[in-house]
Design a protein around this motif. Sequence first.
Motif, mmCIF file in Angstrom:
data_model
loop_
_atom_site.group_PDB
_atom_site.id
_atom_site.type_symbol
_atom_site.label_atom_id
_atom_site.label_comp_id
_atom_site.label_asym_id
_atom_site.label_seq_id
_atom_site.Cartn_x
_atom_site.Cartn_y
_atom_site.Cartn_z
ATOM 1 N N LYS A 154 -7.035 -8.442 1.516
ATOM 2 C CA LYS A 154 -7.818 -7.278 1.081
ATOM 3 C C LYS A 154 -7.174 -6.518 -0.075
ATOM 4 O O LYS A 154 -7.826 -5.683 -0.701
ATOM 5 C CB LYS A 154 -8.095 -6.341 2.255
ATOM 6 N N ALA A 207 -3.844 7.449 12.141
ATOM 7 C CA ALA A 207 -3.793 6.015 11.878
ATOM 8 C C ALA A 207 -3.952 5.719 10.389
ATOM 9 O O ALA A 207 -4.739 6.361 9.682
ATOM 10 C CB ALA A 207 -4.881 5.302 12.670
ATOM 11 N N ASN A 209 -4.314 2.347 7.574
ATOM 12 C CA ASN A 209 -4.598 0.923 7.422
ATOM 13 C C ASN A 209 -4.308 0.474 5.995
ATOM 14 O O ASN A 209 -4.455 1.259 5.049
ATOM 15 C CB ASN A 209 -6.070 0.634 7.747
ATOM 16 N N VAL A 210 -3.896 -0.769 5.846
ATOM 17 C CA VAL A 210 -3.686 -1.336 4.531
ATOM 18 C C VAL A 210 -4.986 -1.235 3.727
ATOM 19 O O VAL A 210 -6.081 -1.466 4.254
ATOM 20 C CB VAL A 210 -3.238 -2.807 4.635
ATOM 21 N N ASP A 212 -6.243 1.530 2.607
ATOM 22 C CA ASP A 212 -6.748 2.903 2.623
ATOM 23 C C ASP A 212 -6.397 3.580 1.299
ATOM 24 O O ASP A 212 -5.395 3.264 0.664
ATOM 25 C CB ASP A 212 -6.122 3.698 3.776
ATOM 26 N N ARG A 230 1.402 -1.296 2.789
ATOM 27 C CA ARG A 230 1.708 -1.805 4.130
ATOM 28 C C ARG A 230 1.986 -0.624 5.039
ATOM 29 O O ARG A 230 2.331 0.465 4.576
ATOM 30 C CB ARG A 230 2.880 -2.792 4.124
ATOM 31 N N CYS A 231 1.822 -0.799 6.345
ATOM 32 C CA CYS A 231 1.996 0.316 7.266
ATOM 33 C C CYS A 231 2.475 -0.195 8.621
ATOM 34 O O CYS A 231 2.341 -1.372 8.955
ATOM 35 C CB CYS A 231 0.700 1.111 7.422
ATOM 36 N N LYS A 233 3.058 1.446 12.897
ATOM 37 C CA LYS A 233 2.981 2.551 13.850
ATOM 38 C C LYS A 233 4.315 2.694 14.554
ATOM 39 O O LYS A 233 4.867 1.726 15.080
ATOM 40 C CB LYS A 233 1.879 2.314 14.880
ATOM 41 N N PHE A 238 2.717 7.254 11.950
ATOM 42 C CA PHE A 238 2.519 6.052 11.155
ATOM 43 C C PHE A 238 3.356 6.181 9.891
ATOM 44 O O PHE A 238 3.440 7.254 9.293
ATOM 45 C CB PHE A 238 1.040 5.878 10.786
ATOM 46 N N CYS A 240 4.169 4.305 6.053
ATOM 47 C CA CYS A 240 3.530 3.368 5.115
ATOM 48 C C CYS A 240 4.203 3.365 3.762
ATOM 49 O O CYS A 240 4.890 4.317 3.378
ATOM 50 C CB CYS A 240 2.044 3.694 4.960
ATOM 51 N N ASN A 256 -8.183 8.781 2.279
ATOM 52 C CA ASN A 256 -9.575 8.332 2.135
ATOM 53 C C ASN A 256 -10.563 9.376 1.629
ATOM 54 O O ASN A 256 -11.488 9.044 0.909
ATOM 55 C CB ASN A 256 -10.084 7.711 3.435
#
Length: 267
Positions: A154, A207, A209-210, A212, A230-231, A233, A238, A240, A256
Amino acid sequence: MITQLTSRTLLKLSGNDVQTFLQGQFSNDINALEEGVVQINAYCQHQGKIIALLWVMRQNNDYYLSFPSDLKAIVTQKLNMFKMMSDVQITDLSDEIIQLGLIDDNVKGGLSNFKLNQQQSLALVKSADKFDLSDQSAWGKACIDNAIAEVVLKTSEVFVPQLLNLDIDELGVSFTKGCYPGQEVVARLHYLGKSKRRMRIFECDSAINVADKLLVLGSKSTKASGIVVRCVKLEAKFLCLATIEIEHEDKEITLNDAQGARLTKIA
């Protein structure tokens, strides 16, 4: 501390032309690669965007490529397309060899060990049964602490090497090695001046996510101010790696959208 890296492909490349072939494909200086170390390489398309970020290792006259498994089809197809009539054989060892991530540790017994940085290394083994394995979060945190970027499907063709700090101390890019796909663009960005975006370490209570997006109020960028690379938990937080506009890296950053979770830069 030992972690099994279950989501990485391992390709073995051999043949009389393999060193010359890889030197013309990847961003780093394959001719300077020594045994026992991991060399980080960007595999770029013609516009300098990174298709895959590869860990390249050498043992005798053979080379090993480790990278995220969701990019296997793309990387394998590209390698096969460009090797043409060269004496290069590509073998997928993913089902035969287990990749172990080591943190301040080592394994013995005739195994292949490759140093990634001062804290981390990669071991290639036939079986992991005798090892006491830790979970993936420890390895993920060490990668973030050491600014080891990752490119997955992605985020393929999203970053140029400078965004992932690969040009700093020529960690993943050699500016003297000669041509490779995208080399002219990467070199032009390097010699024209400093990158306006860099990769930094952030933490967040929500949270992540890669891929984002990072947003900064007041940024004039028509795109997001940054992207999560990259991230991992860690208990309630979290952590990243993410790209960010240097001009805005110390301002309020949300995830976001403007009402999203707030990110705090820690390095």
